[in-house]
Design a protein around this motif. Structure first.
Motif, PDB file in Angstrom:
ATOM      1  N   ILE A 187       4.800   5.518   3.019  1.00 63.20           N
ATOM      2  CA  ILE A 187       3.991   6.598   3.590  1.00 63.20           C
ATOM      3  C   ILE A 187       4.565   7.910   3.048  1.00 63.20           C
ATOM      4  CG2 ILE A 187       3.298   7.806   5.699  1.00 63.20           C
ATOM      5  CD1 ILE A 187       3.557   5.169   7.217  1.00 63.20           C
ATOM      6  N   LEU A 188       3.731   8.646   2.324  1.00 64.42           N
ATOM      7  CA  LEU A 188       4.161   9.942   1.787  1.00 64.42           C
ATOM      8  C   LEU A 188       3.620  11.019   2.712  1.00 64.42           C
ATOM      9  CD1 LEU A 188       2.929   9.363  -1.881  1.00 64.42           C
ATOM     10  CD2 LEU A 188       5.296   9.196  -1.095  1.00 64.42           C
ATOM     11  N   VAL A 189       4.524  11.764   3.311  1.00 64.51           N
ATOM     12  CA  VAL A 189       4.092  12.855   4.178  1.00 64.51           C
ATOM     13  C   VAL A 189       4.264  14.135   3.384  1.00 64.51           C
ATOM     14  CG1 VAL A 189       4.564  14.081   6.322  1.00 64.51           C
ATOM     15  CG2 VAL A 189       4.776  11.591   6.244  1.00 64.51           C
ATOM     16  N   THR A 190       3.172  14.852   3.160  1.00 61.10           N
ATOM     17  CA  THR A 190       3.292  16.029   2.293  1.00 61.10           C
ATOM     18  C   THR A 190       2.243  17.097   2.598  1.00 61.10           C
ATOM     19  OG1 THR A 190       3.365  16.775   0.002  1.00 61.10           O
ATOM     20  CG2 THR A 190       1.906  14.929   0.466  1.00 61.10           C
ATOM     21  N   HIS A 191       2.615  18.283   2.271  1.00 62.36           N
ATOM     22  CA  HIS A 191       1.716  19.418   2.454  1.00 62.36           C
ATOM     23  C   HIS A 191       0.863  19.595   1.194  1.00 62.36           C
ATOM     24  CE1 HIS A 191       0.874  23.401   4.343  1.00 62.36           C
ATOM     25  NE2 HIS A 191       0.573  23.732   3.099  1.00 62.36           N
ATOM     26  N   TYR A 192       1.467  19.279   0.061  1.00 61.09           N
ATOM     27  CA  TYR A 192       0.834  19.578  -1.226  1.00 61.09           C
ATOM     28  C   TYR A 192       0.367  18.337  -1.960  1.00 61.09           C
ATOM     29  CZ  TYR A 192       3.128  23.989  -0.333  1.00 61.09           C
ATOM     30  OH  TYR A 192       3.544  25.142   0.246  1.00 61.09           O
TER      31      TYR A 192
ATOM     32  N   GLU B 269       0.821  -1.214   0.000  1.00 60.77           N
ATOM     33  CA  GLU B 269       0.000   0.000   0.000  1.00 60.77           C
ATOM     34  C   GLU B 269       0.856   1.266   0.000  1.00 60.77           C
ATOM     35  OE1 GLU B 269      -3.768  -1.804   2.604  1.00 60.77           O
ATOM     36  OE2 GLU B 269      -2.390  -0.366   3.541  1.00 60.77           O
ATOM     37  N   VAL B 270       0.293   2.316  -0.597  1.00 59.36           N
ATOM     38  CA  VAL B 270       0.907   3.643  -0.496  1.00 59.36           C
ATOM     39  C   VAL B 270      -0.092   4.560   0.195  1.00 59.36           C
ATOM     40  CG1 VAL B 270       1.772   5.646  -1.759  1.00 59.36           C
ATOM     41  CG2 VAL B 270       2.366   3.338  -2.542  1.00 59.36           C
ATOM     42  N   HIS B 271       0.341   5.131   1.296  1.00 58.26           N
ATOM     43  CA  HIS B 271      -0.510   6.046   2.064  1.00 58.26           C
ATOM     44  C   HIS B 271       0.041   7.455   1.975  1.00 58.26           C
ATOM     45  CE1 HIS B 271      -2.790   2.994   4.581  1.00 58.26           C
ATOM     46  NE2 HIS B 271      -1.902   2.247   3.919  1.00 58.26           N
ATOM     47  N   ALA B 272      -0.851   8.413   1.783  1.00 57.05           N
ATOM     48  CA  ALA B 272      -0.424   9.810   1.836  1.00 57.05           C
ATOM     49  C   ALA B 272      -0.965  10.412   3.119  1.00 57.05           C
ATOM     50  CB  ALA B 272      -0.961  10.570   0.630  1.00 57.05           C
ATOM     51  N   ILE B 273      -0.078  11.077   3.846  1.00 52.86           N
ATOM     52  CA  ILE B 273      -0.519  11.802   5.036  1.00 52.86           C
ATOM     53  C   ILE B 273      -0.373  13.270   4.717  1.00 52.86           C
ATOM     54  CG2 ILE B 273      -0.121  12.236   7.484  1.00 52.86           C
ATOM     55  CD1 ILE B 273       0.155   9.368   7.790  1.00 52.86           C
ATOM     56  N   MET B 274      -1.503  13.954   4.667  1.00 50.67           N
ATOM     57  CA  MET B 274      -1.482  15.369   4.280  1.00 50.67           C
ATOM     58  C   MET B 274      -1.953  16.206   5.451  1.00 50.67           C
ATOM     59  SD  MET B 274      -2.988  15.150   0.426  1.00 50.67           S
ATOM     60  CE  MET B 274      -2.430  16.809   0.072  1.00 50.67           C
ATOM     61  N   GLY B 275      -1.514  17.438   5.459  1.00 53.75           N
ATOM     62  CA  GLY B 275      -1.980  18.299   6.535  1.00 53.75           C
ATOM     63  C   GLY B 275      -1.296  19.636   6.471  1.00 53.75           C
ATOM     64  N   PRO B 276      -1.908  20.621   7.091  1.00 56.97           N
ATOM     65  CA  PRO B 276      -1.316  21.957   7.097  1.00 56.97           C
ATOM     66  C   PRO B 276      -0.081  21.995   8.005  1.00 56.97           C
ATOM     67  CG  PRO B 276      -3.272  21.910   8.481  1.00 56.97           C
ATOM     68  CD  PRO B 276      -3.190  20.566   7.827  1.00 56.97           C
ATOM     69  N   ASN B 277       0.648  23.097   7.949  1.00 58.43           N
ATOM     70  CA  ASN B 277       1.811  23.265   8.830  1.00 58.43           C
ATOM     71  C   ASN B 277       1.357  23.151  10.283  1.00 58.43           C
ATOM     72  OD1 ASN B 277       3.512  23.702   6.679  1.00 58.43           O
ATOM     73  ND2 ASN B 277       3.183  25.926   6.698  1.00 58.43           N
TER      74      ASN B 277
ATOM     75  N   ALA C 165       8.804   2.611   3.926  1.00 56.67           N
ATOM     76  CA  ALA C 165       9.541   3.849   3.677  1.00 56.67           C
ATOM     77  C   ALA C 165       8.639   5.032   3.995  1.00 56.67           C
ATOM     78  CB  ALA C 165      10.000   3.904   2.227  1.00 56.67           C
ATOM     79  N   ILE C 166       9.151   5.931   4.823  1.00 52.50           N
ATOM     80  CA  ILE C 166       8.405   7.140   5.153  1.00 52.50           C
ATOM     81  C   ILE C 166       9.113   8.290   4.445  1.00 52.50           C
ATOM     82  CG2 ILE C 166       7.627   8.631   7.044  1.00 52.50           C
ATOM     83  CD1 ILE C 166       8.458   5.946   8.787  1.00 52.50           C
ATOM     84  N   LEU C 167       8.440   8.917   3.525  1.00 49.19           N
ATOM     85  CA  LEU C 167       9.059  10.028   2.785  1.00 49.19           C
ATOM     86  C   LEU C 167       8.531  11.334   3.364  1.00 49.19           C
ATOM     87  CD1 LEU C 167       8.836   8.696  -0.899  1.00 49.19           C
ATOM     88  CD2 LEU C 167      10.399   8.050   0.929  1.00 49.19           C
ATOM     89  N   ASP C 168       9.393  11.983   4.146  1.00 44.61           N
ATOM     90  CA  ASP C 168       8.985  13.180   4.874  1.00 44.61           C
ATOM     91  C   ASP C 168       9.171  14.421   4.007  1.00 44.61           C
ATOM     92  OD1 ASP C 168       8.233  14.942   6.812  1.00 44.61           O
ATOM     93  OD2 ASP C 168      10.013  14.692   8.069  1.00 44.61           O
ATOM     94  N   GLU C 169       8.098  14.948   3.476  1.00 46.23           N
ATOM     95  CA  GLU C 169       8.101  16.171   2.658  1.00 46.23           C
ATOM     96  C   GLU C 169       9.176  16.101   1.566  1.00 46.23           C
ATOM     97  OE1 GLU C 169       6.182  19.103   3.490  1.00 46.23           O
ATOM     98  OE2 GLU C 169       5.608  18.737   5.566  1.00 46.23           O
ATOM     99  N   THR C 170       9.272  14.940   0.952  1.00 38.01           N
ATOM    100  CA  THR C 170      10.298  14.734  -0.064  1.00 38.01           C
ATOM    101  C   THR C 170      10.125  15.681  -1.246  1.00 38.01           C
ATOM    102  OG1 THR C 170      10.683  12.465   0.592  1.00 38.01           O
ATOM    103  CG2 THR C 170      11.207  12.988  -1.673  1.00 38.01           C
ATOM    104  N   ASP C 171       8.898  16.148  -1.456  1.00 35.61           N
ATOM    105  CA  ASP C 171       8.631  17.037  -2.591  1.00 35.61           C
ATOM    106  C   ASP C 171       8.998  18.484  -2.315  1.00 35.61           C
ATOM    107  OD1 ASP C 171       6.623  16.815  -0.675  1.00 35.61           O
ATOM    108  OD2 ASP C 171       5.093  17.621  -2.002  1.00 35.61           O
ATOM    109  N   SER C 172       9.257  18.831  -1.034  1.00 34.83           N
ATOM    110  CA  SER C 172       9.496  20.255  -0.752  1.00 34.83           C
ATOM    111  C   SER C 172      10.807  20.718  -1.382  1.00 34.83           C
ATOM    112  CB  SER C 172       9.502  20.499   0.756  1.00 34.83           C
ATOM    113  OG  SER C 172      10.672  19.981   1.323  1.00 34.83           O
ATOM    114  N   GLY C 173      10.748  21.881  -1.975  1.00 32.04           N
ATOM    115  CA  GLY C 173      11.951  22.481  -2.553  1.00 32.04           C
ATOM    116  C   GLY C 173      12.426  21.836  -3.839  1.00 32.04           C
ATOM    117  N   LEU C 174      11.594  21.009  -4.484  1.00 36.17           N
ATOM    118  CA  LEU C 174      12.014  20.378  -5.732  1.00 36.17           C
ATOM    119  C   LEU C 174      11.430  21.088  -6.943  1.00 36.17           C
ATOM    120  CD1 LEU C 174      11.788  16.524  -5.178  1.00 36.17           C
ATOM    121  CD2 LEU C 174      13.729  18.053  -4.922  1.00 36.17           C
ATOM    122  N   ASP C 175      12.246  21.262  -7.966  1.00 31.83           N
ATOM    123  CA  ASP C 175      11.690  21.778  -9.215  1.00 31.83           C
ATOM    124  C   ASP C 175      11.020  20.601  -9.930  1.00 31.83           C
ATOM    125  OD1 ASP C 175      13.546  20.310 -10.723  1.00 31.83           O
ATOM    126  OD2 ASP C 175      14.985  21.956 -10.704  1.00 31.83           O
TER     127      ASP C 175
END
Lengths: 252, 381
Positions: A200-205, A29-37, A168-178
């Motif tokens: 587990i994808l942890v992301t704001h966006y 499974e792939v889980h996304a955990i989203m949430g505001p700051n 694998a927990i990816l903590d805001e891996t997308d932040s700051g990427l072009d």
């Protein structure tokens, strides 16, 4: 069940941030955990990885049915828990290949597998580096030193490829990427995704989820999961914004 | 009645008389006598002397040493003026060095580039004192690498001096590696003078000895010189190391870089005192200095004092010192990759030291030092 988080309360510096979090993750499974700051996303990642500054107040975390919280961070890693850092740390003076071989061999030793010598490992690493389109130039350089933001994140995914974690927990891996780096990182993760592991994808966006399709989306607010659903929830969230779920946090 | 202090110094008197008997060169005999007189007057430095405040040499003086020395290199005759320029009055050790000097001249001819490094290796036998004194003369436009190493296994006393004269447009790389045994004492002085548009790049590695001290005294004597004075001290147990350096910008438009790192474990103690002088007419000077220390134990200690003294406004200078422990975030990062705590700590310490080792251009020396650093950590990496 690969990971089971039951009524987890945790925080830092005496401040409670996670206030009764529940989460179940199965292999494949792939889980996304989203949430505001400030919702507790990073706290969850750090608690799962075992950061010493974070304190678990109550609740349980089971990994393959065993208590994860009593393990040291390195023991968790050798059992198959991996966290890709939001801000990967630079380790001057230590080459990437040296570091990765040590990490690989520690895990191999733990599982009674053969350790690799530098030559054998180099071949293994070259194969893995294709996943994130990294050239062997990066192997000789010091870990993350002088790497661009995108290179650091690619290096995190390379480590994931080398260590083959179960979770694998990816903590805001997308932040700051072009957009190019985001594509490479996402494709890397998609290649590594299998029926034998969970992510587990942890992301704001929502942006990252266009590239890596989650099976489940959990929305975190005020230290609890306030909404859950499939990948369509992420799109709805993108349209309506986090204020939409923040109201739900109070009412739940 | 003789005070104990005197006994420590007088143990060399008889030995010096014997040495003089075999000195056939009149100029040299006079110079040795002058130096010994200076030694007798000054004695060994004590902690009351500002430059030796943190380094107590008493343990070294409580032993009896048999001096093995006094060889002349015939080539010294032509270089006598340069030998005389050695500042033997710096302290009791430098005076004693010149009195007993075991002389050697290394001459690198004009416009000559040496492919192989010049190796100078010093090993003292048990309970002996050695006094190597090397004159390195790099003529204009020459290029060479010097590897100066100290490798005395047992209890011994090395008191060395090296004078390096870097001619105009000459390029000298100098590795000084001190890996004496844990019961050895090692005191050494390096004097360097740089000619016009010359380059001097030194790396000073201190791993051994119960007590070691290295004085570096570098002068720019003509414009356009560039110097690197880098080093590493890595100490365990109750080891003590002291580096005192002086980088003197006497003339305009010269550049100096100094990076010294220290790794201190157990109850070891380190001292770094680095003075950079920028004289009144030395405009266009670029001087960078840093000393970083990693303390691996609560009982280790380092006293660091980088000093800049600037007498000209048109200069670029920076200096700084840090004393710290391993970063928690760096450790956590390595732990999350499955490295056990001890290995993670060793790897970070190794990385810290490697920044100095990595600049070494000769692969064999580099890998040997790599191994020595790992051995020092007791780690397999």
């Amino acid at each position: 069940m690969l990971l089971e988080v039951r009524d987890l309360h945790a925080g830092i510096d005496g401040k409670e941030i996670l206030k009764g979090l529940n989460l179940q993750v199965k292999k494949g499974e792939v889980h996304a955990i989203m949430g505001p700051n400030g919702s507790g996303k990073s706290t969850l990642s750090k608690v799962l990885a075992g950061h010493p500054s974070y304190e678990v107040i109550s609740g349980e975390v089971l990994f393959e049915g065993n208590n994860l919280l009593e393990l040291e961070p390195d023991e968790r890693a050798r059992e198959g828990v991996f966290m890709a850092f939001q801000y990967p740390v630079e380790v001057p003076g230590v080459s990437n290949s040296q570091f990765l071989r040590l990490a690989y061999n520690q895990k191999a030793k733990h599982h009674g597998q053969d350790e690799l010598d530098p030559l054998e490992f180099n071949d293994y690493l070259k194969e893995k580096a294709k996943v994130v389109e990294m050239s062997s130039e990066f192997f000789k350089r010091s870990v993350n030193e002088g790497f661009s933001g995108g290179e650091k994140k690619r290096n995190e995914i390379l480590q994931m490829a080398v260590l083959e974690p179960k979770l694998a927990i990816l903590d805001e891996t997308d932040s700051g990427l072009d957009i190019d780096a985001l594509r490479i990182v996402a494709e890397g993760v998609n290649t590594l995704r299998s029926s034998e592991n969970a992510i587990i994808l942890v992301t704001h966006y929502q942006r990252l989820l266009n590239y890596i399709q989650p099976d489940f989306v959990h929305v975190l607010a005020g230290g609890k999961i306030v909404k859950e659903g499939g990948k369509e929830l992420a799109i709805e969230l993108e349209e309506k914004g986090y204020d939409w779920v923040k109201g739900a946090a109070g009412s739940k | 009645m003789i005070s104990t202090t005197t006994v420590k110094e007088t143990q060399f008197t008889e030995q010096f008389r014997n040495l003089l008997k075999s000195e056939t060169n009149d100029d040299l005999r006079r110079l040795r006598e002058e130096a010994f007189a200076a030694f007798s007057l000054m004695g060994f430095p004590t902690v009351k002397n500002e430059d030796w405040k943190y380094t107590n040499v008493a343990p070294l003086l409580n032993s009896q040493w048999s001096a093995t020395s006094g060889n002349d290199d015939a080539a010294v005759d032509q270089r006598f003026d340069q030998l005389k320029a050695f500042n033997f009055r710096r302290n009791g050790f430098t005076a004693l060095n010149l009195a007993f000097a075991d002389l050697k001249v290394v001459h690198i001819a004009k416009e000559t580039s040496l492919a192989e490094p010049i190796e100078l290796m010093f090993v003292a036998d048990e309970n002996t004192a050695i006094f190597p004194h090397v004159l390195v003369i790099a003529e204009a436009g020459s290029k060479a690498t010097i590897v100066e190493s100290y490798d005395s296994p047992g209890k011994s006393f090395t008191n060395s001096a090296i004078q390096v004269i870097v001619g105009d447009n000459a390029n000298i790389t100098h590795y000084r590696v001190q890996r004496d045994g844990i019961d050895a004492y090692n005191v050494g002085t390096t004097e360097v003078s740089l000619g016009r548009c010359s380059r001097y790049d030194s790396t000073n590695i201190n791993l051994g000895s119960a007590l070691s001290r290295h004085d570096i005294d570098l002068k720019f004597t003509a414009e356009g010189g560039e110097a690197f004075v880098d080093g590493l001290y890595m100490l365990n147990g109750s080891q003590h190391h002291d580096t005192h350096s002086i980088i003197d910008h006497q003339v305009p438009n010269c550049t100096s870089h100094q990076t010294y790192k220290g790794v201190l474990n157990d109850t070891s103690r380190g001292v770094f005192n680095g003075k950079v002088f920028v004289r009144e007419n030395a405009h266009g000077t670029d001087a960078q200095q840093s000393n970083k220390n990693l303390l691996l134990s609560d009982n280790a200690r380092v006293d660091t004092k980088p000093q800049l003294e600037i007498f000209n406004d048109d200069v670029k200078c920076a200096h700084g010192a840090t004393v710290g422990q391993l970063e928690e975030e760096e450790l956590f990062y390595l732990l999350t990759r499955g490295l056990p705590m001890t290995l993670a700590k060793n790897l970070l310490t190794y990385g810290f030291a490697e920044e100095v080792i990595n600049k070494i251009g000769i692969e064999s020396i580099k890998s040997e030092l790599d191994a020595a650093v790992l051995n020092r950590l007791g780690a397999e990496i």
